[in-house]
Design a protein around this motif. Structure first.
Motif, PDB file in Angstrom:
ATOM      1  N   THR A   1     -24.028  34.280  39.146  1.00  8.13           N
ATOM      2  CA  THR A   1     -24.163  32.822  39.171  1.00  8.13           C
ATOM      3  C   THR A   1     -23.044  32.158  38.380  1.00  8.13           C
ATOM      4  OG1 THR A   1     -26.554  33.055  39.347  1.00  8.13           O
ATOM      5  CG2 THR A   1     -25.730  30.914  38.653  1.00  8.13           C
ATOM      6  N   ARG A   2     -22.791  32.650  37.183  1.00 11.26           N
ATOM      7  CA  ARG A   2     -21.758  32.057  36.328  1.00 11.26           C
ATOM      8  C   ARG A   2     -20.368  32.152  36.964  1.00 11.26           C
ATOM      9  NH1 ARG A   2     -22.357  35.134  32.185  1.00 11.26           N
ATOM     10  NH2 ARG A   2     -20.615  36.498  32.658  1.00 11.26           N
ATOM     11  N   VAL A   3     -20.032  33.315  37.472  1.00 13.39           N
ATOM     12  CA  VAL A   3     -18.694  33.519  38.039  1.00 13.39           C
ATOM     13  C   VAL A   3     -18.512  32.713  39.320  1.00 13.39           C
ATOM     14  CG1 VAL A   3     -17.149  35.229  39.061  1.00 13.39           C
ATOM     15  CG2 VAL A   3     -18.342  35.748  36.951  1.00 13.39           C
ATOM     16  N   ILE A   4     -19.515  32.704  40.193  1.00 14.61           N
ATOM     17  CA  ILE A   4     -19.384  31.980  41.462  1.00 14.61           C
ATOM     18  C   ILE A   4     -19.337  30.477  41.234  1.00 14.61           C
ATOM     19  CG2 ILE A   4     -20.539  31.435  43.639  1.00 14.61           C
ATOM     20  CD1 ILE A   4     -21.443  34.370  43.729  1.00 14.61           C
ATOM     21  N   ILE A   5     -20.253  29.945  40.423  1.00 13.71           N
ATOM     22  CA  ILE A   5     -20.262  28.492  40.179  1.00 13.71           C
ATOM     23  C   ILE A   5     -19.012  28.064  39.425  1.00 13.71           C
ATOM     24  CG2 ILE A   5     -21.445  26.643  38.926  1.00 13.71           C
ATOM     25  CD1 ILE A   5     -24.078  27.969  39.757  1.00 13.71           C
ATOM     26  N   GLY A   6     -18.626  28.838  38.420  1.00 11.05           N
ATOM     27  CA  GLY A   6     -17.400  28.509  37.682  1.00 11.05           C
ATOM     28  C   GLY A   6     -16.163  28.586  38.555  1.00 11.05           C
ATOM     29  N   GLY A   7     -16.109  29.586  39.416  1.00 11.75           N
ATOM     30  CA  GLY A   7     -14.964  29.732  40.315  1.00 11.75           C
ATOM     31  C   GLY A   7     -14.879  28.617  41.338  1.00 11.75           C
ATOM     32  N   ILE A   8     -16.021  28.240  41.907  1.00 13.74           N
ATOM     33  CA  ILE A   8     -16.033  27.144  42.879  1.00 13.74           C
ATOM     34  C   ILE A   8     -15.658  25.831  42.193  1.00 13.74           C
ATOM     35  CG2 ILE A   8     -17.525  25.755  44.376  1.00 13.74           C
ATOM     36  CD1 ILE A   8     -18.958  28.375  45.116  1.00 13.74           C
ATOM     37  N   ALA A   9     -16.166  25.610  40.990  1.00 13.96           N
ATOM     38  CA  ALA A   9     -15.814  24.391  40.246  1.00 13.96           C
ATOM     39  C   ALA A   9     -14.311  24.340  39.976  1.00 13.96           C
ATOM     40  CB  ALA A   9     -16.597  24.324  38.939  1.00 13.96           C
ATOM     41  N   ALA A  10     -13.737  25.462  39.590  1.00 16.01           N
ATOM     42  CA  ALA A  10     -12.291  25.513  39.351  1.00 16.01           C
ATOM     43  C   ALA A  10     -11.514  25.252  40.637  1.00 16.01           C
ATOM     44  CB  ALA A  10     -11.907  26.860  38.761  1.00 16.01           C
ATOM     45  N   LEU A  11     -11.986  25.789  41.755  1.00  9.86           N
ATOM     46  CA  LEU A  11     -11.328  25.548  43.039  1.00  9.86           C
ATOM     47  C   LEU A  11     -11.366  24.076  43.426  1.00  9.86           C
ATOM     48  CD1 LEU A  11     -12.656  28.581  45.086  1.00  9.86           C
ATOM     49  CD2 LEU A  11     -10.285  28.153  44.488  1.00  9.86           C
ATOM     50  N   VAL A  12     -12.518  23.451  43.222  1.00 15.33           N
ATOM     51  CA  VAL A  12     -12.660  22.031  43.569  1.00 15.33           C
ATOM     52  C   VAL A  12     -11.727  21.172  42.712  1.00 15.33           C
ATOM     53  CG1 VAL A  12     -14.262  20.072  43.509  1.00 15.33           C
ATOM     54  CG2 VAL A  12     -14.986  22.237  44.496  1.00 15.33           C
ATOM     55  N   VAL A  13     -11.718  21.430  41.410  1.00 14.27           N
ATOM     56  CA  VAL A  13     -10.879  20.633  40.507  1.00 14.27           C
ATOM     57  C   VAL A  13      -9.395  20.801  40.848  1.00 14.27           C
ATOM     58  CG1 VAL A  13     -10.113  20.412  38.105  1.00 14.27           C
ATOM     59  CG2 VAL A  13     -12.543  20.562  38.628  1.00 14.27           C
ATOM     60  N   THR A  14      -8.955  22.041  41.056  1.00 17.91           N
ATOM     61  CA  THR A  14      -7.541  22.239  41.363  1.00 17.91           C
ATOM     62  C   THR A  14      -7.174  21.692  42.740  1.00 17.91           C
ATOM     63  OG1 THR A  14      -8.017  24.488  42.126  1.00 17.91           O
ATOM     64  CG2 THR A  14      -7.239  24.232  39.869  1.00 17.91           C
ATOM     65  N   SER A  15      -8.099  21.752  43.677  1.00 15.25           N
ATOM     66  CA  SER A  15      -7.831  21.169  45.004  1.00 15.25           C
ATOM     67  C   SER A  15      -7.695  19.659  44.920  1.00 15.25           C
ATOM     68  CB  SER A  15      -8.942  21.519  45.988  1.00 15.25           C
ATOM     69  OG  SER A  15      -8.952  22.896  46.237  1.00 15.25           O
ATOM     70  N   LEU A  16      -8.581  19.032  44.162  1.00 14.19           N
ATOM     71  CA  LEU A  16      -8.509  17.568  44.007  1.00 14.19           C
ATOM     72  C   LEU A  16      -7.231  17.156  43.270  1.00 14.19           C
ATOM     73  CD1 LEU A  16     -12.238  16.766  43.153  1.00 14.19           C
ATOM     74  CD2 LEU A  16     -11.026  16.316  45.299  1.00 14.19           C
ATOM     75  N   LEU A  17      -6.875  17.891  42.237  1.00 13.41           N
ATOM     76  CA  LEU A  17      -5.630  17.575  41.519  1.00 13.41           C
ATOM     77  C   LEU A  17      -4.420  17.788  42.423  1.00 13.41           C
ATOM     78  CD1 LEU A  17      -6.286  19.082  37.996  1.00 13.41           C
ATOM     79  CD2 LEU A  17      -5.961  16.683  38.568  1.00 13.41           C
ATOM     80  N   GLY A  18      -4.428  18.866  43.178  1.00 16.82           N
ATOM     81  CA  GLY A  18      -3.314  19.118  44.097  1.00 16.82           C
ATOM     82  C   GLY A  18      -3.196  18.032  45.159  1.00 16.82           C
TER      83      GLY A  18
ATOM     84  N   VAL B   1     -15.072  33.108  47.818  1.00 15.88           N
ATOM     85  CA  VAL B   1     -16.429  33.218  47.266  1.00 15.88           C
ATOM     86  C   VAL B   1     -16.894  34.674  47.298  1.00 15.88           C
ATOM     87  CG1 VAL B   1     -18.835  32.553  47.595  1.00 15.88           C
ATOM     88  CG2 VAL B   1     -17.042  30.833  47.751  1.00 15.88           C
ATOM     89  N   ILE B   2     -16.554  35.406  48.345  1.00 14.72           N
ATOM     90  CA  ILE B   2     -16.900  36.831  48.406  1.00 14.72           C
ATOM     91  C   ILE B   2     -16.186  37.594  47.288  1.00 14.72           C
ATOM     92  CG2 ILE B   2     -16.633  38.945  49.781  1.00 14.72           C
ATOM     93  CD1 ILE B   2     -17.115  37.143  52.275  1.00 14.72           C
ATOM     94  N   ALA B   3     -14.910  37.273  47.069  1.00  7.37           N
ATOM     95  CA  ALA B   3     -14.160  37.922  45.989  1.00  7.37           C
ATOM     96  C   ALA B   3     -14.761  37.584  44.625  1.00  7.37           C
ATOM     97  CB  ALA B   3     -12.696  37.514  46.043  1.00  7.37           C
ATOM     98  N   LEU B   4     -15.190  36.340  44.440  1.00 11.23           N
ATOM     99  CA  LEU B   4     -15.843  35.956  43.189  1.00 11.23           C
ATOM    100  C   LEU B   4     -17.138  36.734  42.989  1.00 11.23           C
ATOM    101  CD1 LEU B   4     -15.352  32.085  43.254  1.00 11.23           C
ATOM    102  CD2 LEU B   4     -14.390  33.659  41.573  1.00 11.23           C
ATOM    103  N   ALA B   5     -17.899  36.918  44.055  1.00 14.30           N
ATOM    104  CA  ALA B   5     -19.149  37.665  43.959  1.00 14.30           C
ATOM    105  C   ALA B   5     -18.888  39.125  43.592  1.00 14.30           C
ATOM    106  CB  ALA B   5     -19.922  37.578  45.273  1.00 14.30           C
ATOM    107  N   ILE B   6     -17.885  39.714  44.196  1.00 16.32           N
ATOM    108  CA  ILE B   6     -17.528  41.101  43.876  1.00 16.32           C
ATOM    109  C   ILE B   6     -17.079  41.206  42.419  1.00 16.32           C
ATOM    110  CG2 ILE B   6     -15.865  42.960  44.353  1.00 16.32           C
ATOM    111  CD1 ILE B   6     -15.982  42.016  47.318  1.00 16.32           C
TER     112      ILE B   6
END
Length: 85
Positions: A64-81, A41-46
């Motif tokens: 806002t766009r990068v952090i929310i989009g990045g977290i959403a992508a992390l959640v989806v890929t974690s659930l798929l994995g 999340v820190i890397a996404l903010a930077i």
């Protein structure tokens, strides 16, 4: 296109390296995930801040766009994995 390539490469390398080191440093899986998630999340903010600054866009919207989009992508890929593991 080159800037996007380098931004995504650098942005993805940091959480990957943190995950590698967290795996050998911490004995608790929950702590590993918390550390990797926080650094991500820190890397996404930077990344969001620097892209907005360099592109002359609104910083708050970009963050806002990068952090929310990045977290959403992390959640989806974690659930798929987890589902495919």
């Amino acid at each position: 296109a080159y800037v996007s390539f380098f931004a995504f490469s650098i942005g993805g390398a940091l959480p990957f390296l943190v995950s590698l080191f967290a795996n050998s440093t911490f004995n608790d899986r929950a702590v590993e995930l918390a550390v990797a998630g926080t650094i991500t999340v820190i890397a996404l903010a930077i990344l969001g801040y620097s892209s907005a600054y360099l592109g002359g866009a609104r910083i708050g919207k970009s963050l806002t766009r990068v952090i929310i989009g990045g977290i959403a992508a992390l959640v989806v890929t974690s659930l798929l994995g987890a589902a495919l593991a």
